[in-house]
Design an enzyme around this catalytic site. Structure first.
Site, short mmCIF file in Angstrom:
data_model
loop_
_atom_site.label_atom_id
_atom_site.label_comp_id
_atom_site.label_asym_id
_atom_site.label_seq_id
_atom_site.Cartn_x
_atom_site.Cartn_y
_atom_site.Cartn_z
CD GLU A 326 39.85 42.07 39.56
OE1 GLU A 326 38.95 42.85 39.20
OE2 GLU A 326 40.03 41.74 40.73
CG HIS A 347 69.28 52.26 40.73
ND1 HIS A 347 70.62 52.52 40.84
CD2 HIS A 347 68.77 53.27 39.96
CE1 HIS A 347 70.92 53.64 40.19
NE2 HIS A 347 69.80 54.10 39.64
CE LYS A 462 35.50 38.99 46.30
NZ LYS A 462 34.56 39.69 45.46
O1 PA5 Z 1 36.84 45.04 39.31
C1 PA5 Z 1 36.17 44.59 40.20
O2 PA5 Z 1 34.94 44.40 40.08
C2 PA5 Z 1 36.77 44.27 41.55
O3 PA5 Z 1 38.13 44.55 41.61
C3 PA5 Z 1 36.07 45.07 42.64
O4 PA5 Z 1 36.27 46.44 42.42
C4 PA5 Z 1 36.58 44.70 44.04
O5 PA5 Z 1 36.49 43.33 44.24
C5 PA5 Z 1 35.77 45.43 45.10
O6 PA5 Z 1 34.42 45.11 44.98
P1 PA5 Z 1 33.30 45.98 45.67
O7 PA5 Z 1 33.35 47.35 45.08
O8 PA5 Z 1 32.03 45.27 45.35
O9 PA5 Z 1 33.59 46.01 47.14
#
Ligand code: PA5
Length: 477
Positions: A326, A347, A462
């Site tokens: 990310e 394996h 989303k």
């Molecule tokens: O790194 C990030 O910001 C994302 O992976 C969030 O942690 C994830 O989308 C969850 O978001 P939230 O904590 O707002 O529910």
């Protein structure tokens, strides 16, 4: 000031073919130092509340000195500090429930799971409450959209809770920075209704049994306020989800598991100091990042295998998969992280790592000492398996032989490997590891001019999912 106990050895990447020249890291040194200066300046900018330049937005550098800040506050304010309140809430919950359901996804989930798998009993939920040190079982949900999994958890959750019967009581810890993530919100609604029903007439207990961790505004914050939750823990501003494991997001679950969260934070502080002070060639963050970068840019190794030996660090590897993907998977760039657990995956994936495309750098995480007494293979009168000649060997010795043998096989075929060694797994080491990989990720971002913060690409699904759901919503709300 405690010193770091992790070491990084890149010599397995110095290979006559397909590898690096031993001098390559030193040559990259000035660029690594410049990138480090940039990361340190980011942290300072953030701490001073200075608006970052346009090309640095968003700048979620708040994770960097969060461990120092939390520890300093704990030292001066004790039980009134955030760490003090986290410990108190974890102790309160542990005294009254036998299961904590942790709801959260992505950065609001992966760190807590990594802590459970690395630092707790390998069969934590199955051992007795005594063996869990009177801590509740832990169940993760809200990290997916999976009806069978959620329904399966509901089957385990008592529907009628007799007052005072700890073994039948459960609580919800709901973690979402934005407070609006559908996966977590939907699971929360379903489980909250169930918890409410299970309390029958004792609804006053509900706010005691629901502990939210969220930003200081948003849908979850509003819901928690309406419920009258006794504690709402913050995800600090300027700390991105995948960088939040050392905030209440990871610390509250860790404290519920009975882990020493001060040691976790101290491990991270030691890593910060090491990152700031140590020279190239002796700095685990600079060296790890430099070697990864060099192999990617000079040898096309854009797949990074984090090879954990034994199961304890698998979830840590998955946490890192998210962090790297990310943070740097942007503008058609960014290496691909893959976690493997050996010897298990020798394996399944081993053939490809040994003879497949030369696009991989393998970083072993080697734990020098396990947490339990070594088990010997032992002698048997049933020697059809031929193991009597290895009777004296222990399971850790078998693992060490597998690690050395695998590294040798890779070296013989000019396949680059590096070793990250940790003396044992405990909270202090996990604090170092989390901070090391977060720093390495932002350092690499600055090195290759990719902003490691923000994740604009995650928004597309989303938006579409919400639009599809709302088009077909029956009540139009
Ligand atoms: O790194 C990030 O910001 C994302 O992976 C969030 O942690 C994830 O989308 C969850 O978001 P939230 O904590 O707002 O529910």
């Amino acid at each position: 000031m405690p010193q770091i106990t992790i070491t990084y050895d890149p010599r397995g990447t110095y290979l006559p073919e397909h590898g690096l020249e031993p001098s390559a890291l030193a040559k990259l040194g000035p660029q690594l130092i410049a990138a480090r200066d940039d990361v340190l300046a980011d942290a300072q900018l953030w701490a001073d509340g200075v608006e970052p330049a346009l090309n640095k937005r968003p700048l979620d550098a708040g994770f960097h000195h969060l461990p120092e800040r939390l520890l300093a506050e704990y030292q001066t304010k004790g039980h009134e500090s955030e760490v003090g309140r986290i410990i108190a809430t974890a102790n309160r919950l542990s005294a009254v429930v036998d299961r904590a359901v942790l709801l959260g996804i992505g950065g609001s989930y992966m760190g807590a799971r990594a802590l459970l798998e690395s630092c707790c009993h390998p069969y934590y939920n199955e051992v007795s409450r005594d063996a869990r040190d009177n801590r509740p079982r832990i169940s993760f949900e809200g990290n997916n959209v999976d009806n069978d999994a959620l329904a399966g958890l509901c089957d385990l959750l008592p529907t009628a809770i007799a007052p005072g019967d700890v073994s039948n009581r459960w609580a919800i810890v709901v973690i979402s920075k934005s407070g609006g993530t559908l996966e977590t919100a939907a699971a929360f609604r379903i489980l909250l209704a169930r918890l409410r029903d299970s309390l029958a007439g004792n609804l006053a207990q509900l706010p005691e049994l629901v502990v939210p961790v969220t930003g200081d505004s948003g849908k979850l914050f509003d819901l928690a306020t309406a419920l009258g939750c006794r504690e709402i823990f913050p995800v600090p501003d300027g700390v991105g989800g995948r960088f939040s494991v050392l905030s209440a997001v990871g610390l509250l679950p860790a404290a519920i598991m009975g882990l020493d969260i001060v040691q976790l934070l101290e491990g991270a502080v030691a890593m910060n100091e090491h990152f700031r002070q140590a020279a190239v060639g002796k700095n685990v963050v600079l060296d790890y990042t430099g070697i990864c970068h060099l192999l990617e840019t000079q040898r096309g190794c854009n797949i990074r295998l984090l090879s954990t030996w034994g199961k304890r660090l698998e979830a840590f590897g998955l946490w890192y998969d998210q962090l790297l993907s990310e943070s740097l998977g942007k503008r058609e760039r960014g290496a691909v992280p893959i976690t493997v657990v050996n010897t298990r995956d020798l394996h399944s994936r081993g053939q490809q790592h040994q003879e497949g495309k030369r696009d991989k750098l393998i970083t072993n995480i080697i734990v020098e000492r396990g947490n339990s007494t070594p088990l010997a293979i032992g002698k048997s009168e049933l020697n059809q398996d031929g193991l009597n000649e290895l009777a004296e060997k222990t399971i850790p010795q078998v693992l060490a032989a597998a690690t050395a043998g695998t590294n040798q096989a890779y070296r013989d075929d000019n396949r680059p490997t590096a070793n990250l060694r940790v003396p044992a797994i405990n909270e202090f080491v996990m604090g170092q590891l989390f901070q090391m990989f977060m720093l390495a990720t932002v350092l690499e971002g600055r090195l290759i001019a990719i902003n490691p913060y923000g994740q604009p690409g995650v928004e597309a699904y989303k938006k579409n999912m919400n639009a599809i759901l709302r088009e077909t919503a029956s009540d139009g709300v």
